[in-house]
Design a protein around this motif. Structure first.
Motif, short mmCIF file in Angstrom:
data_model
loop_
_atom_site.label_atom_id
_atom_site.label_comp_id
_atom_site.label_asym_id
_atom_site.label_seq_id
_atom_site.Cartn_x
_atom_site.Cartn_y
_atom_site.Cartn_z
N TRP A 39 0.82 -1.21 0.00
CA TRP A 39 0.00 0.00 0.00
C TRP A 39 0.86 1.27 0.00
O TRP A 39 0.36 2.35 0.31
CB TRP A 39 -0.93 0.00 1.22
CG TRP A 39 -1.84 -1.18 1.28
CD1 TRP A 39 -1.89 -2.15 2.24
CD2 TRP A 39 -2.84 -1.55 0.32
NE1 TRP A 39 -2.85 -3.09 1.96
CE2 TRP A 39 -3.46 -2.75 0.77
CE3 TRP A 39 -3.29 -0.99 -0.89
CZ2 TRP A 39 -4.47 -3.39 0.08
CZ3 TRP A 39 -4.30 -1.63 -1.58
CH2 TRP A 39 -4.88 -2.81 -1.11
N SER A 97 -7.05 -2.79 3.45
CA SER A 97 -6.57 -1.44 3.17
C SER A 97 -7.24 -0.43 4.08
O SER A 97 -8.43 -0.54 4.41
CB SER A 97 -6.85 -1.08 1.71
OG SER A 97 -6.62 0.29 1.47
N ASP A 99 -7.96 2.59 3.39
CA ASP A 99 -8.67 3.62 2.63
C ASP A 99 -10.12 3.67 3.07
O ASP A 99 -10.74 2.65 3.36
CB ASP A 99 -8.60 3.32 1.13
CG ASP A 99 -7.18 3.45 0.59
OD1 ASP A 99 -6.40 4.22 1.18
OD2 ASP A 99 -6.86 2.77 -0.41
N GLU A 100 -10.67 4.88 3.10
CA GLU A 100 -12.06 5.05 3.51
C GLU A 100 -13.01 4.26 2.63
O GLU A 100 -14.07 3.80 3.09
CB GLU A 100 -12.44 6.54 3.48
CG GLU A 100 -11.81 7.37 4.59
CD GLU A 100 -12.36 7.00 5.96
OE1 GLU A 100 -13.52 6.55 6.03
OE2 GLU A 100 -11.64 7.16 6.96
N SER A 101 -12.66 4.09 1.36
CA SER A 101 -13.54 3.37 0.44
C SER A 101 -13.65 1.90 0.78
O SER A 101 -14.58 1.22 0.33
CB SER A 101 -13.03 3.52 -1.00
OG SER A 101 -11.71 3.01 -1.12
N ASN A 102 -12.72 1.40 1.59
CA ASN A 102 -12.73 -0.02 1.95
C ASN A 102 -13.58 -0.30 3.18
O ASN A 102 -13.88 -1.46 3.47
CB ASN A 102 -11.29 -0.51 2.19
CG ASN A 102 -11.21 -2.01 2.37
OD1 ASN A 102 -11.86 -2.78 1.65
ND2 ASN A 102 -10.41 -2.46 3.33
N THR A 105 -16.84 -0.54 5.35
CA THR A 105 -18.29 -0.66 5.25
C THR A 105 -18.83 -1.11 6.61
O THR A 105 -18.09 -1.65 7.45
CB THR A 105 -18.72 -1.67 4.18
OG1 THR A 105 -18.29 -2.99 4.58
CG2 THR A 105 -18.12 -1.33 2.82
N ARG A 148 -15.53 2.94 14.71
CA ARG A 148 -16.60 2.90 13.72
C ARG A 148 -17.73 1.97 14.19
O ARG A 148 -18.91 2.22 13.93
CB ARG A 148 -16.06 2.43 12.36
CG ARG A 148 -15.00 3.34 11.77
CD ARG A 148 -14.73 2.98 10.32
NE ARG A 148 -14.25 1.63 10.16
CZ ARG A 148 -12.96 1.27 10.19
NH1 ARG A 148 -12.04 2.19 10.41
NH2 ARG A 148 -12.61 0.01 10.03
#
Length: 488
Positions: free
Chosen positions: A76, A175, A177-180, A182, A270
């Motif tokens: 990464w 990863s 990353d925020e996109s990972n 959920t 989270r």
């Protein structure tokens, strides 16, 4: 009324089987002794915060971070994120060093050790499981010939390499990353990292207590305690920054690199947001060892469960499904001229033994017509079950499959939640293996399994009913007894 009477009888049988001719008052004492290493670890961990910061060692903020990247590869581009574009070459070099580490230290050296043990020293039994030929015999009841190339013999030497591969696979899905991120992943990671971390050792202990020879559970407890005590002392003596610290403050930060820094729940925050609570945040906020990243005890505990379930879950349940002529012979009194059992297949002192031509029938037959103490296969049912269960029981798929899935999930969850590097998890694996080998070599094999095998072979009188597992004692003389018998 019959239902209540049946339930009462079962509870009574369960109680008598658990006590097993012992004094009920001594059970709490035995429990405390057996689990004393775990209690010692918890005591040290809970009171680590009272150690004055002035006498504690310096905290290493880069050691785990750099070790992770150069041992496993910078997938990464973490080096570039922390050190800038000038570290791009170092990021590429990390793939060369990680490949070199895997080939030399995880493949070549372990295989050289395997070759030295079995071909140079000519050890003729499984050094991990001395009684492999008994617990993992063929489906026809005959002990298979020993071969160093058998999967059960050679694969343990390559387990660190498999760990390396699986950690990198998990890393690809973790990863930061925020996109990972959920909600479903967050909850799954929390379920593994928090709940299964607590429940898996309990489930493993119950399985070992019910299905395995008496004393196996004690060995599991000692192995857990030994690795965790060593781990918590490592946390205190060589404190290292966890990944969330690096991602929050940066690898060059020194302002927060002190013992006043409070713990952080990282990805678990989270989960608190999803559930509308602050339990995780408050729990990690009060952590007594904030910089206890290496080794990962989450990994070590999961691996210890794996090691005991993989090595002790037997592959002989098919013998209970179809009764072969060999098994029928084993359950009958031996003829007068049958060979007397020897210790050839059961090493008691770790020395080389010859089991090349060692067959289970020869080991179990006795010259006595009294077979009351030799019930090696007397628990096998005389009926054939549905073939759909054959493969499941024969390969012990349930305990092995569940614990393997648990390890993979646990490794992913710790990285996904940003609590541990791959390096931390790998070192935790090393601690678990070391602890397991010590307990297995000096306690489990010579002091638990050897006496148990001697009883089952009829060589030693079973005065205290120790030749049966708890499940066998509860269902003794019923059609279910064989199911709890490792040798059925």
């Amino acid at each position: 009324m019959n239902v209540f009477r049946l339930l009462a009888l079962f509870v009574s049988q369960l109680y008598s089987s658990a006590v097993n001719k012992r004094n009920l008052l001594t059970l709490p004492i035995n429990f405390c002794i057996n689990f004393s290493p775990v209690f010692i670890w918890l005591f040290i961990f809970k009171n680590a915060g009272v150690i004055p910061a002035g006498i504690r060692p310096n905290i290493h903020n880069k050691l785990a971070f750099l070790s992770d990247l150069y041992m496993f590869g910078d997938y990464w581009h973490e080096l570039v994120k922390q050190y800038g574009e000038g570290a791009r070459v170092a990021s590429v070099v990390s793939f060369f060093t990680s490949s070199l580490f895997a080939i030399v230290f995880l493949i070549c050296i372990p295989l050289c050790i395997w070759y030295y043990i079995y071909y140079k020293k000519k050890v003729s039994y499984n050094v991990i499981d001395w009684y492999d030929h008994i617990f993992h015999r063929r489906s026809d009841g005959v002990a298979s010939h020993f071969r160093p190339t058998k999967p059960r013999v050679i694969l343990p030497f390559l387990f660190p390499f498999f760990t390396y591969v699986m950690l990198n696979v998990d890393h690809l899905f973790a990863s930061q990353d925020e996109s990972n991120f959920t909600k479903s992943k967050d909850l799954l990671a929390w379920f593994s990292y928090v709940l299964l971390h607590l429940l898996a050792p309990i489930f493993t202990a119950v399985y070992l207590y019910v299905f395995q020879p008496p004393g196996t559970l004690k060995c599991f407890s000692f192995a857990l305690g030994l690795q965790n005590i060593a781990g918590v002392f490592s946390h205190l003596l060589i404190p290292m920054a966890p990944p969330w610290f690096i991602h929050m403050y940066g690898v060059k930060d020194t302002e927060h690199l002190n013992y006043d820094t409070e713990g952080y729940a990282a990805g678990l925050t989270r989960v608190d947001s999803h559930l509308g609570t602050h339990l995780n945040s408050k729990g990690f906020h009060k952590s007594p060892i904030v910089f206890g990243a290496v080794p990962s005890l989450h990994s070590a505990i999961a691996i210890q469960c794996f090691l005991f379930l993989i090595t002790r879950a037997t592959t002989t349940k098919a013998n209970g499904l179809t009764v072969t002529p060999q098994q029928q012979q084993l359950s009958q009194p031996a003829p007068d001229d049958s060979p007397t059992p020897t210790d050839e297949g059961c090493p008691s002192d770790g020395k080389d033994v010859d089991v090349e031509s060692f067959e289970l029938e020869d080991m179990l037959l006795t010259t006595s017509n009294d077979m009351s103490d030799s019930f090696i296969s007397s628990t096998a049912p005389q009926s054939v079950l549905s073939t759909k269960w054959l493969f499941v029981f024969n390969k012990a798929l349930l305990p092995r499959g569940l614990v393997t899935a648990f390890i993979i999930l646990q490794w992913w969850s710790t990285m996904y939640l940003d609590h541990h590097f791959r390096y931390d998890l790998f070192v935790g694996m090393c601690y678990a293996i070391t602890s397991f080998l010590i307990i297995n070599t000096f306690i489990l094999q010579p002091r638990v399994l050897k006496p148990w095998c001697d009883i089952r072979m009829g060589k030693v009188h079973d005065e205290r009913n120790e030749g049966r597992t708890l499940g066998m004692r509860v269902f003794q003389n019923t059609k279910m007894e064989w199911f709890f018998d490792p040798l059925a």
